[in-house]
Motif scaffolding. Structure first.
Motif, mmCIF file in Angstrom:
data_model
loop_
_atom_site.group_PDB
_atom_site.id
_atom_site.type_symbol
_atom_site.label_atom_id
_atom_site.label_comp_id
_atom_site.label_asym_id
_atom_site.label_seq_id
_atom_site.Cartn_x
_atom_site.Cartn_y
_atom_site.Cartn_z
ATOM 1 N N LYS A 272 9.163 81.873 -27.278
ATOM 2 C CA LYS A 272 9.934 82.824 -26.470
ATOM 3 C C LYS A 272 9.180 84.156 -26.462
ATOM 4 C CE LYS A 272 13.415 80.082 -25.426
ATOM 5 N NZ LYS A 272 13.842 79.736 -24.054
ATOM 6 N N ASP A 273 9.871 85.264 -26.789
ATOM 7 C CA ASP A 273 9.222 86.577 -26.778
ATOM 8 C C ASP A 273 8.552 86.929 -28.095
ATOM 9 O OD1 ASP A 273 10.057 86.998 -24.178
ATOM 10 O OD2 ASP A 273 11.908 88.006 -24.774
ATOM 11 N N PHE A 274 8.686 86.077 -29.089
ATOM 12 C CA PHE A 274 8.189 86.395 -30.425
ATOM 13 C C PHE A 274 6.778 85.876 -30.661
ATOM 14 C CE2 PHE A 274 12.717 86.855 -31.308
ATOM 15 C CZ PHE A 274 12.737 87.926 -32.203
ATOM 16 N N THR A 275 5.954 86.714 -31.294
ATOM 17 C CA THR A 275 4.760 86.222 -31.970
ATOM 18 C C THR A 275 5.176 85.969 -33.410
ATOM 19 O OG1 THR A 275 3.298 87.528 -30.559
ATOM 20 C CG2 THR A 275 2.381 86.698 -32.619
ATOM 21 N N LEU A 276 4.835 84.801 -33.910
ATOM 22 C CA LEU A 276 5.380 84.308 -35.175
ATOM 23 C C LEU A 276 4.247 83.910 -36.112
ATOM 24 C CD1 LEU A 276 8.161 81.578 -35.357
ATOM 25 C CD2 LEU A 276 6.038 81.308 -36.629
ATOM 26 N N SER A 277 4.464 84.143 -37.407
ATOM 27 C CA SER A 277 3.546 83.643 -38.435
ATOM 28 C C SER A 277 4.339 82.914 -39.512
ATOM 29 C CB SER A 277 2.775 84.791 -39.089
ATOM 30 O OG SER A 277 1.809 85.317 -38.212
ATOM 31 N N PRO A 278 3.915 81.709 -39.883
ATOM 32 C CA PRO A 278 4.602 80.950 -40.939
ATOM 33 C C PRO A 278 3.945 81.145 -42.302
ATOM 34 C CG PRO A 278 3.097 79.509 -39.769
ATOM 35 C CD PRO A 278 2.935 80.881 -39.167
ATOM 36 N N PHE A 279 4.785 81.058 -43.344
ATOM 37 C CA PHE A 279 4.323 81.101 -44.729
ATOM 38 C C PHE A 279 5.106 80.061 -45.523
ATOM 39 C CE2 PHE A 279 3.644 85.282 -42.929
ATOM 40 C CZ PHE A 279 2.325 85.541 -43.276
ATOM 41 N N ILE A 280 4.644 79.794 -46.761
ATOM 42 C CA ILE A 280 5.272 78.747 -47.568
ATOM 43 C C ILE A 280 5.563 79.261 -48.977
ATOM 44 C CG2 ILE A 280 5.047 76.405 -48.483
ATOM 45 C CD1 ILE A 280 3.118 75.773 -46.194
ATOM 46 N N CYS A 281 6.825 79.288 -49.320
ATOM 47 C CA CYS A 281 7.349 79.447 -50.673
ATOM 48 C C CYS A 281 6.633 80.542 -51.480
ATOM 49 C CB CYS A 281 7.296 78.092 -51.389
ATOM 50 S SG CYS A 281 8.509 77.917 -52.732
ATOM 51 N N TYR A 282 5.773 80.195 -52.422
ATOM 52 C CA TYR A 282 5.114 81.126 -53.345
ATOM 53 C C TYR A 282 4.344 82.226 -52.609
ATOM 54 C CZ TYR A 282 2.390 82.317 -57.618
ATOM 55 O OH TYR A 282 1.806 82.942 -58.700
ATOM 56 N N ASP A 283 3.926 81.979 -51.375
ATOM 57 C CA ASP A 283 3.273 83.024 -50.566
ATOM 58 C C ASP A 283 4.121 84.292 -50.496
ATOM 59 O OD1 ASP A 283 0.975 81.583 -49.768
ATOM 60 O OD2 ASP A 283 1.975 80.763 -48.003
ATOM 61 N N LEU A 284 5.431 84.138 -50.620
ATOM 62 C CA LEU A 284 6.351 85.266 -50.470
ATOM 63 C C LEU A 284 6.066 86.378 -51.474
ATOM 64 C CD1 LEU A 284 8.891 86.371 -49.032
ATOM 65 C CD2 LEU A 284 10.271 85.047 -50.646
ATOM 66 N N ARG A 285 5.426 86.045 -52.587
ATOM 67 C CA ARG A 285 5.141 87.028 -53.635
ATOM 68 C C ARG A 285 3.859 87.825 -53.382
ATOM 69 N NH1 ARG A 285 8.318 86.440 -58.165
ATOM 70 N NH2 ARG A 285 9.542 84.518 -58.299
ATOM 71 N N PHE A 286 3.193 87.573 -52.271
ATOM 72 C CA PHE A 286 1.903 88.216 -52.000
ATOM 73 C C PHE A 286 1.995 89.010 -50.701
ATOM 74 C CE2 PHE A 286 1.318 84.579 -54.694
ATOM 75 C CZ PHE A 286 0.460 85.046 -55.681
#
Length: 270
Positions: free
Chosen positions: A134-148
Motif C-alpha cells: 500500500k502506501d508503506f515502505t516496510l522493513s521486517p525483523f526477527i525476535c532478538y533483532d529487537l535489541r539492536f
C-alpha cells in the motif's frame, strides 16, 4: 491499510497442524478485509533447531508455496517465518508475499540468539530488507533483532513500518513491550510486533502482539492465546510525526561511526 496480527499457538514442529491454523486465521482475516497479515517467527514449526528435518530450500519451499496460494486466493499480503537451508548452512528467515503472491522481501535474521542455541545452527544475515505494501515502505525483523537499535535506525531512513516477528518467551516478557515502544519512538515509525503464544520446545510464550504508533502509543494489542487482532494504520501519520518533530535531521551518523572506530584501542578526541 488494515493490518492483521495473526498471533498463534502453532505448537511445536507440527507443520500440518500449524498450516490448518494459519488457513483458518487467513479466512477470518479475509472476512475482515485485512490487507496485510503478519504471523510469528518460524510460523509452521515454532522455533526449531531441527534443520535437517524441518529446514527448507528457498526455491522449493513448501511453506512459501502454501502462503503464496493463500495470498493469491484471499487477496492479501502475508508475512511469515521459516528456517531456510542452503547446503550445510541455515538462516532464520522472514518472507513477505504480495496479495498476488509475488515475493516482496526475504530477510535473514541478522542476530542469531547466542544466549540460547540458535547461533550453533543458524548463521546471521548481512542485509536489511525493504518492500512496499500500500502506501508503506516496510522493513521486517526477527525476535532478538529487537535489541539492536542500529539496524532499525538504518531501515527507518526509508521505512515507516517496522515489523518484528518473534518467538519471545515469558522469561523476558517485560522487555518485549518496552523495546517495541522504544523502536517506534526513536524511529518515528509504526512498529508491529507479532509474538507466538502457547508452549514449544520446552519454553512458554505469552503473545502480547501489538501495533505501536510513531509516538509510542499502543494502538492494538492481543493478550495470550491464538488471536487475530486487526487495526487500520496510515502512512501519513508517520510522515506527519517526522515533519512536526524532525528528529532524524539531528542525527550524526558519521560521528557515531567515528566514535565506534575510536573504541578500538584509541581514545576519542571528540
Amino acid at each position: 491499510m488494515r493490518i492483521g496480527l495473526a498471533q498463534i499457538d502453532m505448537g511445536f514442529e507440527h507443520k500440518q497442524y500449524a498450516r490448518t491454523l494459519c488457513h483458518e486465521m487467513i479466512l477470518t482475516g479475509a472476512k475482515e478485509n485485512v490487507d496485510f497479515m503478519v504471523f510469528p517467527e518460524m510460523t509452521l514449526t515454532g522455533f526449531t533447531v531441527n534443520i535437517k528435518e524441518l529446514g527448507e530450500a528457498f526455491e522449493t519451499s513448501e511453506t512459501i508455496q502454501f502462503f503464496k496460494q493463500q495470498a493469491i486466493l484471499h487477496h492479501m499480503a502475508i508475512c511469515f517465518g521459516l528456517p531456510i537451508v542452503d547446503s550445510q548452512k541455515a538462516e532464520n528467515q522472514c518472507v513477505i508475499l504480495s496479495a498476488t503472491g509475488k515475493l516482496l522481501a526475504n530477510y535473514a535474521k541478522i542476530h542469531p540468539f547466542s544466549f540460547g542455541t540458535e547461533k550453533e545452527f543458524y548463521i546471521g544475515g548481512t542485509t536489511l530488507a525493504f518492500c512496499q505494501i500500500k502506501d508503506f515502505t516496510l522493513s521486517p525483523f526477527i525476535c532478538y533483532d529487537l535489541r539492536f537499535p542500529e539496524i532499525f535506525q538504518i531501515a527507518s531512513k526509508q521505512s515507516t513500518l517496522l515489523v518484528v516477528i518473534a518467538n519471545w518467551p515469558v522469561s523476558r516478557k517485560e522487555d518485549w513491550s518496552i523495546l517495541l515502544k522504544a523502536r517506534a519512538i526513536e524511529n518515528q515509525a509504526f512498529v508491529v510486533g507479532v509474538n507466538r503464544a502457547g508452549t514449544g520446545g520446552g519454553l512458554a510464550y505469552f503473545g502480547d502482539s501489538m501495533v505501536i504508533s510513531p509516538r509510542g502509543k499502543i494502538l492494538a494489542q492481543a493478550k495470550d492465546g491464538t488471536h487475530l487482532t486487526t487495526f487500520d494504520i496510515s502512512c501519513e501519520e508517520a510522515l506527519q510525526c517526522r515533519n512536526k518533530f524532525p528528529l532524524k535531521s539531528d542525527r550524526r551518523p558519521e560521528l557515531y561511526q567515528q566514535l565506534m572506530i575510536n573504541q578500538n584501542g584509541e581514545r576519542s578526541s571528540i
